[in-house]
Write a protein that holds these residues in place. Structure first.
Motif, PDB file in Angstrom:
ATOM      1  N   PRO A  76       0.818  -1.220   0.000  1.00 41.10           N
ATOM      2  CA  PRO A  76       0.000   0.000   0.000  1.00 41.10           C
ATOM      3  C   PRO A  76       0.852   1.271   0.000  1.00 41.10           C
ATOM      4  CG  PRO A  76       0.106  -0.928   2.205  1.00 41.10           C
ATOM      5  CD  PRO A  76       0.819  -1.899   1.289  1.00 41.10           C
ATOM      6  N   ASP A  77       2.153   1.123   0.132  1.00 41.83           N
ATOM      7  CA  ASP A  77       3.066   2.256   0.212  1.00 41.83           C
ATOM      8  C   ASP A  77       4.139   2.096  -0.864  1.00 41.83           C
ATOM      9  OD1 ASP A  77       4.317   4.541   1.160  1.00 41.83           O
ATOM     10  OD2 ASP A  77       4.843   3.718   3.111  1.00 41.83           O
ATOM     11  N   GLU A  78       4.826   3.205  -1.181  1.00 44.16           N
ATOM     12  CA  GLU A  78       5.916   3.106  -2.155  1.00 44.16           C
ATOM     13  C   GLU A  78       7.085   2.351  -1.527  1.00 44.16           C
ATOM     14  OE1 GLU A  78       7.685   5.948   0.464  1.00 44.16           O
ATOM     15  OE2 GLU A  78       5.627   5.905  -0.272  1.00 44.16           O
ATOM     16  N   ILE A  79       7.804   1.660  -2.375  1.00 45.09           N
ATOM     17  CA  ILE A  79       9.023   0.979  -1.946  1.00 45.09           C
ATOM     18  C   ILE A  79      10.139   1.529  -2.818  1.00 45.09           C
ATOM     19  CG2 ILE A  79      10.260  -1.222  -1.896  1.00 45.09           C
ATOM     20  CD1 ILE A  79       7.580  -2.579  -1.308  1.00 45.09           C
ATOM     21  N   CYS A  80      11.069   2.217  -2.178  1.00 43.83           N
ATOM     22  CA  CYS A  80      12.163   2.825  -2.906  1.00 43.83           C
ATOM     23  C   CYS A  80      13.449   2.608  -2.132  1.00 43.83           C
ATOM     24  CB  CYS A  80      11.890   4.318  -3.080  1.00 43.83           C
ATOM     25  SG  CYS A  80      13.188   5.177  -3.989  1.00 43.83           S
ATOM     26  N   LEU A  81      14.490   2.197  -2.830  1.00 42.30           N
ATOM     27  CA  LEU A  81      15.798   2.107  -2.193  1.00 42.30           C
ATOM     28  C   LEU A  81      16.868   2.482  -3.185  1.00 42.30           C
ATOM     29  CD1 LEU A  81      17.495  -0.848  -2.813  1.00 42.30           C
ATOM     30  CD2 LEU A  81      15.455  -1.639  -1.686  1.00 42.30           C
ATOM     31  N   VAL A  82      17.931   3.054  -2.632  1.00 40.12           N
ATOM     32  CA  VAL A  82      19.069   3.515  -3.424  1.00 40.12           C
ATOM     33  C   VAL A  82      20.325   3.019  -2.731  1.00 40.12           C
ATOM     34  CG1 VAL A  82      20.352   5.544  -4.229  1.00 40.12           C
ATOM     35  CG2 VAL A  82      17.843   5.605  -4.143  1.00 40.12           C
ATOM     36  N   THR A  83      21.259   2.496  -3.499  1.00 39.67           N
ATOM     37  CA  THR A  83      22.550   2.121  -2.932  1.00 39.67           C
ATOM     38  C   THR A  83      23.638   2.968  -3.592  1.00 39.67           C
ATOM     39  OG1 THR A  83      22.899   0.338  -4.527  1.00 39.67           O
ATOM     40  CG2 THR A  83      21.866  -0.256  -2.434  1.00 39.67           C
ATOM     41  N   VAL A  84      24.651   3.273  -2.807  1.00 40.07           N
ATOM     42  CA  VAL A  84      25.784   4.051  -3.294  1.00 40.07           C
ATOM     43  C   VAL A  84      27.054   3.320  -2.913  1.00 40.07           C
ATOM     44  CG1 VAL A  84      27.021   6.250  -3.156  1.00 40.07           C
ATOM     45  CG2 VAL A  84      24.513   6.217  -2.957  1.00 40.07           C
TER      46      VAL A  84
END
Length: 92
Positions: free
Chosen positions: A75-83
């Motif tokens: 029901p919510d956004e799923i966002c991930l970023v790796t650096v």
């Protein structure tokens, strides 16, 4: 968020450090029983993938989420970023 307070901290990054940035949708992602993925599952995935680099870590988190959620649509956004930190340059 007028009433929110935030603190600032810093730490030097070293070669091969990995930064993982994610939204609350990652840890709040539900499974078919309504249980959330949670902090500990995310920590477990991170610990199991230490030293593998950002791309592998991101893939492992997404795969773990898919397994956990099974057929549930979040029901919510799923966002991930790796650096990935590749090298430390000294200037001056």
């Amino acid at each position: 968020f007028e009433e929110s307070t935030f603190s600032l901290s810093s730490r030097p990054l070293e070669p091969w450090d990995v930064i993982l940035i994610y939204t609350d949708g990652v840890i709040e992602a539900p499974n078919p029983s309504g249980e959330e993925f949670g902090d500990q599952r995310l920590i477990d995935v991170i610990q199991a993938n230490t030293g593998n680099g950002g791309e592998a870590l991101g893939t492992a988190v997404v795969e773990s989420l898919h397994q956990f959620m099974d057929i549930v649509v979040s029901p919510d956004e799923i966002c991930l970023v790796t650096v990935d930190v590749r090298e430390r340059k000294v200037t001056g």
